[in-house]
Design an enzyme around this catalytic site. Structure first.
Site, PDB file in Angstrom:
ATOM      1  N   ASN A  84      33.478  -4.138   4.735  1.00  0.00           N
ATOM      2  CA  ASN A  84      32.215  -3.367   4.735  1.00  0.00           C
ATOM      3  C   ASN A  84      32.223  -2.232   5.754  1.00  0.00           C
ATOM      4  O   ASN A  84      31.685  -1.156   5.488  1.00  0.00           O
ATOM      5  CB  ASN A  84      31.037  -4.298   5.022  1.00  0.00           C
ATOM      6  CG  ASN A  84      30.850  -5.313   3.930  1.00  0.00           C
ATOM      7  OD1 ASN A  84      30.630  -4.962   2.775  1.00  0.00           O
ATOM      8  ND2 ASN A  84      30.965  -6.586   4.271  1.00  0.00           N
ATOM      9  N   SER A 109      28.185   1.574  17.504  1.00  0.00           N
ATOM     10  CA  SER A 109      27.404   0.537  18.199  1.00  0.00           C
ATOM     11  C   SER A 109      27.790   0.413  19.663  1.00  0.00           C
ATOM     12  O   SER A 109      28.941   0.674  20.061  1.00  0.00           O
ATOM     13  CB  SER A 109      27.665  -0.809  17.518  1.00  0.00           C
ATOM     14  OG  SER A 109      27.150  -1.876  18.289  1.00  0.00           O
ATOM     15  N   TYR A 145      33.313  -7.070  15.302  1.00  0.00           N
ATOM     16  CA  TYR A 145      32.354  -6.062  14.815  1.00  0.00           C
ATOM     17  C   TYR A 145      32.496  -4.775  15.650  1.00  0.00           C
ATOM     18  O   TYR A 145      32.570  -3.669  15.098  1.00  0.00           O
ATOM     19  CB  TYR A 145      30.944  -6.644  14.918  1.00  0.00           C
ATOM     20  CG  TYR A 145      29.836  -5.630  14.892  1.00  0.00           C
ATOM     21  CD1 TYR A 145      29.481  -4.979  13.714  1.00  0.00           C
ATOM     22  CD2 TYR A 145      29.122  -5.325  16.063  1.00  0.00           C
ATOM     23  CE1 TYR A 145      28.445  -4.054  13.698  1.00  0.00           C
ATOM     24  CE2 TYR A 145      28.091  -4.407  16.049  1.00  0.00           C
ATOM     25  CZ  TYR A 145      27.763  -3.762  14.870  1.00  0.00           C
ATOM     26  OH  TYR A 145      26.744  -2.840  14.858  1.00  0.00           O
ATOM     27  N   LYS A 149      33.606  -0.814  14.682  1.00  0.00           N
ATOM     28  CA  LYS A 149      32.869   0.405  15.028  1.00  0.00           C
ATOM     29  C   LYS A 149      33.793   1.396  15.747  1.00  0.00           C
ATOM     30  O   LYS A 149      33.728   2.609  15.514  1.00  0.00           O
ATOM     31  CB  LYS A 149      31.642   0.067  15.873  1.00  0.00           C
ATOM     32  CG  LYS A 149      30.586  -0.685  15.090  1.00  0.00           C
ATOM     33  CD  LYS A 149      30.065   0.158  13.933  1.00  0.00           C
ATOM     34  CE  LYS A 149      29.116  -0.562  13.015  1.00  0.00           C
ATOM     35  NZ  LYS A 149      28.633   0.274  11.911  1.00  0.00           N
TER      36      LYS A 149
HETATM   37  N1  LIG Z   1      19.906  -2.327  14.377  1.00  0.00           N
HETATM   38  C1  LIG Z   1      20.556  -2.048  15.511  1.00  0.00           C
HETATM   39  O1  LIG Z   1      20.019  -2.237  16.616  1.00  0.00           O
HETATM   40  C2  LIG Z   1      21.952  -1.489  15.461  1.00  0.00           C
HETATM   41  C3  LIG Z   1      22.569  -1.110  14.277  1.00  0.00           C
HETATM   42  N2  LIG Z   1      23.824  -0.538  14.312  1.00  0.00           N
HETATM   43  C4  LIG Z   1      24.476  -0.114  13.079  1.00  0.00           C
HETATM   44  O2  LIG Z   1      23.558   0.589  12.269  1.00  0.00           O
HETATM   45  C5  LIG Z   1      23.806   0.321  10.896  1.00  0.00           C
HETATM   46  C6  LIG Z   1      22.546  -0.192  10.239  1.00  0.00           C
HETATM   47  O3  LIG Z   1      22.178  -1.381  10.898  1.00  0.00           O
HETATM   48  P1  LIG Z   1      20.843  -2.177  10.498  1.00  0.00           P
HETATM   49  O4  LIG Z   1      19.931  -1.289   9.757  1.00  0.00           O
HETATM   50  O5  LIG Z   1      20.364  -2.860  11.728  1.00  0.00           O
HETATM   51  O6  LIG Z   1      21.453  -3.280   9.540  1.00  0.00           O
HETATM   52  P2  LIG Z   1      20.788  -3.916   8.229  1.00  0.00           P
HETATM   53  O7  LIG Z   1      21.598  -5.110   7.867  1.00  0.00           O
HETATM   54  O8  LIG Z   1      19.322  -4.061   8.418  1.00  0.00           O
HETATM   55  O9  LIG Z   1      21.060  -2.756   7.161  1.00  0.00           O
HETATM   56  C7  LIG Z   1      22.330  -2.500   6.655  1.00  0.00           C
HETATM   57  C8  LIG Z   1      22.170  -2.074   5.192  1.00  0.00           C
HETATM   58  O10 LIG Z   1      23.452  -1.742   4.703  1.00  0.00           O
HETATM   59  C9  LIG Z   1      23.614  -2.346   3.427  1.00  0.00           C
HETATM   60  N3  LIG Z   1      25.037  -2.633   3.252  1.00  0.00           N
HETATM   61  C10 LIG Z   1      25.814  -3.462   3.974  1.00  0.00           C
HETATM   62  N4  LIG Z   1      27.065  -3.464   3.495  1.00  0.00           N
HETATM   63  C11 LIG Z   1      27.075  -2.608   2.443  1.00  0.00           C
HETATM   64  C12 LIG Z   1      28.072  -2.190   1.531  1.00  0.00           C
HETATM   65  N5  LIG Z   1      29.321  -2.679   1.606  1.00  0.00           N
HETATM   66  N6  LIG Z   1      27.755  -1.281   0.581  1.00  0.00           N
HETATM   67  C13 LIG Z   1      26.478  -0.794   0.495  1.00  0.00           C
HETATM   68  N7  LIG Z   1      25.483  -1.175   1.316  1.00  0.00           N
HETATM   69  C14 LIG Z   1      25.783  -2.070   2.283  1.00  0.00           C
HETATM   70  C15 LIG Z   1      22.772  -3.616   3.448  1.00  0.00           C
HETATM   71  O11 LIG Z   1      22.391  -4.013   2.135  1.00  0.00           O
HETATM   72  C16 LIG Z   1      21.591  -3.198   4.316  1.00  0.00           C
HETATM   73  O12 LIG Z   1      20.512  -2.708   3.554  1.00  0.00           O
HETATM   74  C17 LIG Z   1      24.962  -0.678  10.843  1.00  0.00           C
HETATM   75  O13 LIG Z   1      26.167   0.021  10.593  1.00  0.00           O
HETATM   76  C18 LIG Z   1      24.965  -1.277  12.239  1.00  0.00           C
HETATM   77  O14 LIG Z   1      26.254  -1.691  12.611  1.00  0.00           O
HETATM   78  C19 LIG Z   1      24.497  -0.328  15.479  1.00  0.00           C
HETATM   79  C20 LIG Z   1      23.949  -0.721  16.660  1.00  0.00           C
HETATM   80  C21 LIG Z   1      22.653  -1.334  16.762  1.00  0.00           C
HETATM   81  O1  LIG Z   2      25.320  -3.319  17.115  1.00  0.00           O
HETATM   82  C1  LIG Z   2      24.358  -4.048  17.215  1.00  0.00           C
HETATM   83  O2  LIG Z   2      23.808  -4.226  18.437  1.00  0.00           O
HETATM   84  C2  LIG Z   2      22.469  -4.754  18.596  1.00  0.00           C
HETATM   85  C3  LIG Z   2      22.344  -5.265  20.033  1.00  0.00           C
HETATM   86  O3  LIG Z   2      23.311  -6.265  20.236  1.00  0.00           O
HETATM   87  P1  LIG Z   2      22.973  -7.664  20.944  1.00  0.00           P
HETATM   88  O4  LIG Z   2      24.272  -8.426  20.931  1.00  0.00           O
HETATM   89  O5  LIG Z   2      22.500  -7.328  22.316  1.00  0.00           O
HETATM   90  O6  LIG Z   2      21.872  -8.295  20.127  1.00  0.00           O
HETATM   91  C4  LIG Z   2      22.211  -5.866  17.583  1.00  0.00           C
HETATM   92  O7  LIG Z   2      20.884  -6.326  17.704  1.00  0.00           O
HETATM   93  C5  LIG Z   2      22.458  -5.293  16.187  1.00  0.00           C
HETATM   94  O8  LIG Z   2      22.232  -6.275  15.196  1.00  0.00           O
HETATM   95  C6  LIG Z   2      23.912  -4.856  16.090  1.00  0.00           C
HETATM   96  O9  LIG Z   2      24.109  -4.217  14.844  1.00  0.00           O
END
Ligand SMILES: NC(=O)C1=CN([C@@H]2O[C@H](COP(=O)(O)OP(=O)(O)OC[C@H]3O[C@@H](n4cnc5c(N)ncnc54)[C@H](O)[C@@H]3O)[C@@H](O)[C@H]2O)C=CC1
Ligand SMILES: O=C1O[C@H](COP(=O)(O)O)[C@@H](O)[C@H](O)[C@H]1O
Length: 255
Positions: A84, A109, A145, A149
């Site tokens: 992914n 990340s 993970y 990234k």
């Molecule tokens: N939420 C956070 O605090 C952080 C998020 N990120 C990064 O930001 C991005 C989004 O994260 P979130 O919105 O929190 O995650 P999330 O899980 O809420 O959203 C990810 C979306 O991507 C879609 N997805 C996953 N694999 C897929 C694939 N192979 N093909 C098509 N769609 C796919 C899922 O269906 C989901 O809707 C990720 O890459 C994550 O690593 C990085 C650091 C922190």
């Molecule tokens: O990259 C990400 O980081 C946040 C923060 O990490 P944590 O280990 O302090 O919880 C995480 O919440 C998020 O799911 C992840 O995609």
């Protein structure tokens, strides 16, 4: 703001924060392997980001790709992040070059550099510690993970150098809605509010750059990530600060 933008991972938390803040500002094409939970005003492609044909088709007439799709779990197993996150991200960069997209914004990340904290925590999460990561440091991933990234950032470096694609890698901290993570010092240090998230991605869509790694956090007093590069190159102007909340998530102005 005439750009046509493809948003992968549109159904996730970051996608919702982005669309909630700047959904009206662009002509979006949304992309996710999950169908939309509710109706959108924008075109929606249901496909997997590892499907190169579907990804190429989704990039027709697109100027900028904001690539969020992936497995976001710090504990995600290798087979999932390999498919992914690494394969999916390479598919996005390759399709961008093939279809003439100018810019890819990649959701990296904090976990790409998590092991800089190992010998410094918990001091670096506190306001009297002035240690800062600024995006020029080598990756030190905290898990597989985070390795995925760092790989996405390196793929972006290659596609910029080899194919002149503009690439911004945003090392997102901890996105939570309404208030910083509760009773979690690390989360408070790297909180990203929903409005700062939307604004930062808007700046990534609008600004001119070659290859950049920036930190995606609010302007938290506890921060150990520098925001200077995001401010200088992108014009990022964060409005939120976890210091304005108690550890229980209440605005201090209310208590
Ligand atoms: N939420 C956070 O605090 C952080 C998020 N990120 C990064 O930001 C991005 C989004 O994260 P979130 O919105 O929190 O995650 P999330 O899980 O809420 O959203 C990810 C979306 O991507 C879609 N997805 C996953 N694999 C897929 C694939 N192979 N093909 C098509 N769609 C796919 C899922 O269906 C989901 O809707 C990720 O890459 C994550 O690593 C990085 C650091 C922190
Ligand atoms: O990259 C990400 O980081 C946040 C923060 O990490 P944590 O280990 O302090 O919880 C995480 O919440 C998020 O799911 C992840 O995609």
């Amino acid at each position: 703001m005439d750009e046509r933008v493809l948003l992968t991972g549109a159904e996730g938390r970051v996608g919702r924060a982005v669309l909630g803040g700047i959904g009206d500002a662009y002509e979006w094409r949304l992309f996710d392997r999950d169908p939309p939970a509710e109706e959108h005003d924008h075109e929606f492609v249901v496909a997997d980001v590892t499907d190169d044909e579907a990804v190429r088709d989704a990039m027709a007439d697109v100027d900028v790709v904001v690539h969020l799709a992936g497995d976001p779990r710090p504990e995600a197993p290798w087979n999932s992040v390999l498919t992914n996150n690494i394969d999916g991200t390479q598919t996005v960069y390759e399709a961008a070059v093939e279809t003439g997209v100018e810019t890819v914004v990649f959701a990296s990340s904090n976990h790409a550099v998590g092991h800089y904290e190992t010998e410094r925590k918990p001091d670096l999460y506190r306001t009297d510690d002035d240690y800062r990561l600024d995006g020029t440091e080598l990756p030190r991933p905290s898990n597989l993970y985070g390795v995925s990234k760092a790989a996405g950032e390196t793929l972006g470096r290659y596609y910029h150098d080899e194919h002149d694609l503009s690439v911004a890698c945003v090392r997102i901290g901890n996105l939570t809605k309404g208030h910083p993570p509760i009773d979690y010092e690390r989360g408070q240090a790297m909180w990203l509010s929903y409005r700062d998230c939307a604004h930062l991605f808007e700046r990534c869509i609008e600004a001119d750059y070659g290859y950049e790694i920036v930190y995606g956090i609010s302007d938290n007093d506890r921060k150990y990530y520098s925001l200077e590069r995001a401010k200088d190159v992108l014009g990022y102007d964060p409005q939120d600060n976890s210091a304005e909340y108690t550890m229980a998530g209440e605005p201090k102005s209310d208590v």
